[in-house]
Scaffold this active site. Structure first.
Site, PDB file in Angstrom:
ATOM      1  N   PRO A  93       0.854  -1.232   0.177  1.00 18.24           N
ATOM      2  CA  PRO A  93       0.039  -0.065   0.148  1.00 18.24           C
ATOM      3  C   PRO A  93       0.753   1.276   0.223  1.00 18.24           C
ATOM      4  CG  PRO A  93       0.126  -0.914   2.100  1.00 18.24           C
ATOM      5  CD  PRO A  93       0.987  -1.839   1.218  1.00 18.24           C
ATOM      6  N   CYS A 122       1.973  28.712 -16.532  1.00 18.53           N
ATOM      7  CA  CYS A 122       1.451  29.063 -17.679  1.00 18.53           C
ATOM      8  C   CYS A 122       1.096  27.912 -18.719  1.00 18.53           C
ATOM      9  CB  CYS A 122       2.373  29.894 -18.459  1.00 18.53           C
ATOM     10  SG  CYS A 122       3.333  31.238 -17.606  1.00 18.53           S
TER      11      CYS A 122
END
Ligand code: LLP
Length: 429
Positions: free
Chosen positions: A283, A351
Site C-alpha cells: 500500500p 503558464c
C-alpha cells in the site's frame, strides 16, 4: 486545551481555524512559507494500525510503496512502525537504504529496471526482485552471475483483471498493458527460469491499479496467483513462498466510501490459506494520503467571462493530480470555517490552462493573503512535484503532537541551476 490538541489525530478546527494535531496551519505557513506540504504523523500511525489490525490473522507483511511519498522522515516513520518497502527505482533503493531498511525489508517492482539498478539491488541483497518480462529475467540472471549471487525472484503476473479506478492511468492489470508478464505465459517463463543458475523463483506478484474501492478484484487476483502457484509447483518448477497482492487500496478524497478492510482481508485470505506462503501487500496511498495537506496562499482574485478565479501560490508543478487525472481534492480556507459562498476556479501561477486545482468549486470566500488547504495530498503530491516554470519545489513539514519539523527544505533558486552550465564543455563526438 493542550491535551485535546495533543490527542487529536490529523486535522481539526479550533475556533474556526485549522490545526494539524496540536499545531495551527497558520503557524506553519508563517514560519516555513508557502506552498508547503504538511503531514500528520498520527494519521500515518493510525492508518498503519488500521491496516495491520485488519490483516492481523493473516501471515502478511506490509511493504509501503515508496513512490506515494518518498521523503526520508516519512520512510523512517513507517519503518519504526514495522513496515518494509516496495521500490521502483535505484533512487528509491537509495532512499530506503539511507533510512536503514535492509535487504529483507525491500521488494523491487517496475517494468524498466536498468542493469545498474539491478546490480545495486543484488548487492543490497533485497528480499525479492519482482521481474516483469522475460528480457529482464535474462539480464538479471547475467547480473547475478557476475556478482556470484543467486537472487530471489517473484514473477509479476499481468492477471488480465479490469479494475474500476477514477482514471485510466491508474489501471495496470489488463491484457495489453505494459505491466507484468501475461498470466497465460507464466508457466513457460517459470520453465525457462528453472534452467537459469542465478535466479530462483520464490514468489508471484500482481498489482491491479490504484485508488481501488472494491475488494472483489483482489479476490480474483488471489485466486489467479494461487492457481499459478499450484501449476508451477505441480510441474516441479519451484517452491513458491510469497504471494504479493500489490497496492491499490483507495482512500476517501471527497465522498468515496472507505475501503472495506474486512473484505480486503477476506480476499487476501484466499492466498494466505495456501500452506507455507507469506502474503505481501504494497500500500502507498492508503497509508499517507489522508495525512497530508498542501498549504497555499491566495495571491489574487479576478473575474473573467462571468467566472471568479482564485490564483494561489501553488501550481501544477507542486501538485499535479488535478491536472493529470482530473482528481477532486477538497479545498478549505484555513482561518475560517464560514459556509462556502464563493463559486470559483482555483488555479496556480503556471503558464498552462491545465494548471488548476478545482473548477467551479464552492469554497469559503477568500481574499488575497489567506491560506487554503488542499486536502488528502499526502500521497502522490510532493513525490510527483517538478520544477516546471523554474519553480523551486515546496517544503515539507511533519507534525507530531504539538511539534512540527521541516523534513524537506524548500528548494532555492540556486538549487534550480546547480547542475547546469551556461558554458558547455564540449566533447569530441
Ligand atoms: N505496487 C506497485 C507495483 C505499484 O505500481 C503501485 C503504484 C503501488 C504498489 C502502490 O499503489 P497505491 O497503494 O498507492 O495505490 N500517481 C497516481 C498513482 C500511481 C500509482 C502507481 N503505482 C495517482 O496520483 O493517483
Amino acid at each position: 486545551m493542550g491535551q485535546s490538541l495533543l490527542t487529536s489525530v490529523g486535522y481539526v478546527r479550533r475556533d474556526g481555524s485549522m490545526f494539524c494535531e496540536g499545531v495551527a496551519l497558520d503557524t506553519i505557513a508563517g514560519r516555513v512559507g508557502t506552498p508547503v506540504y504538511v503531514y500528520s504523523a498520527s494519521v500515518i500511525r493510525e492508518r498503519y494500525q488500521r491496516l495491520t489490525s485488519a490483516l492481523a490473522e493473516l501471515p502478511v507483511h506490509v511493504h509501503y510503496s515508496v513512490k506515494a511519498n518518498s521523503s526520508l522522515a516519512i520512510l523512517a516513520l513507517l519503518k519504526s512502525l514495522g513496515a518494509g518497502v516496495d521500490i521502483v527505482s535505484g533512487g528509491e533503493l537509495h532512499r530506503a537504504l539511507e533510512v536503514g531498511f535492509t535487504g529483507h525489508d525491500i521488494v523491487f517492482s517496475g517494468v524498466g529496471k536498468t542493469v545498474t539498478e539491478l546490480e545495486r539491488a543484488v548487492r543490497a541483497g533485497i528480499r525479492s526482485i519482482n521481474v516483469e518480462s522475460e528480457g529482464e529475467l535474462h539480464v538479471l540472471n547475467d547480473v547475478a552471475g557476475r556478482l556470484g549471487a543467486v537472487v530471489a525472484v517473484a514473477l509479476r503476473v499481468n492477471p488480465d483483471i479490469a479494475v474500476d479506478t477514477p482514471h485510466k492511468y491508474t489501471r495496470t492489470a489488463e491484457r495489453g498493458m505494459k505491466f507484468g508478464i501475461p498470466h497465460d505465459t507464466i508457466l513457460a517463463v517459470a520453465r525457462t527460469m528453472a534452467a537459469m543458475p542465478n535466479v530462483k523463483l520464490t514468489g508471484l506478484a500482481a498489482h491491479l491499479g490504484s485508488q481501488i474501492g472494491d475488494a472483489a478484484p483482489y479476490a480474483l487476483a488471489a485466486h489467479e496467483l494461487v492457481r499459478l502457484k499450484r501449476e508451477i509447483e505441480s510441474d516441479g518448477l519451484a517452491k513458491i513462498t510469497t504471494l504479493d497482492l500489490g497496492g491499490g487500496l483507495g482512500v476517501t478524497y471527497h465522498d468515496e466510501p472507505a475501503p472495506d478492510l474486512a473484505a480486503y482481508a477476506a480476499a487476501l485470505a484466499i492466498a494466505a490459506n495456501e500452506p507455507g506462503v507469506e502474503i505481501l501487500v504494497e500500500p502507498g496511498r492508503f497509508l499517507v494520503a489522508d495525512a497530508g495537506v498542501l498549504l497555499t496562499r491566495v495571491l489574487y482574485r479576478k473575474h473573467s467571462g462571468g467566472k471568479d478565479i482564485v490564483i494561489t501560490d501553488a501550481g501544477m508543478n507542486d501538485f499535479i493530480r488535478p491536472s493529470l487525472y482530473e482528481s477532486r481534492h477538497d479545498i478549505e480556507a484555513v482561518s475560517s470555517d464560514d459556509a462556502p459562498s464563493l463559486r470559483a476556479n482555483i488555479v496556480g501561477p503556471v503558464c498552462e490552462s491545465g494548471d488548476f486545482f478545482a473548477n467551479d468549486r464552492l469554497i469559503t470566500d477568500v481574499a488575497p493573503g489567506q491560506l487554503l488547504a488542499l486536502r488528502t495530498t499526502g500521497a502522490y503530491g510532493y513525490s510527483m512535484a517538478s520544477n516546471y516554470n523554474s519553480r523551486p519545489r515546496p517544503a515539507e513539514v511533519l507534525v507530531d503532537g504539538d511539534r512540527f519539523a521541516v523534513i524537506t527544505k524548500r528548494e532555492s533558486n540556486a538549487d534550480l541551476t546547480r547542475r547546469e552550465t551556461s558554458a558547455p564543455e564540449w566533447m569530441e563526438g
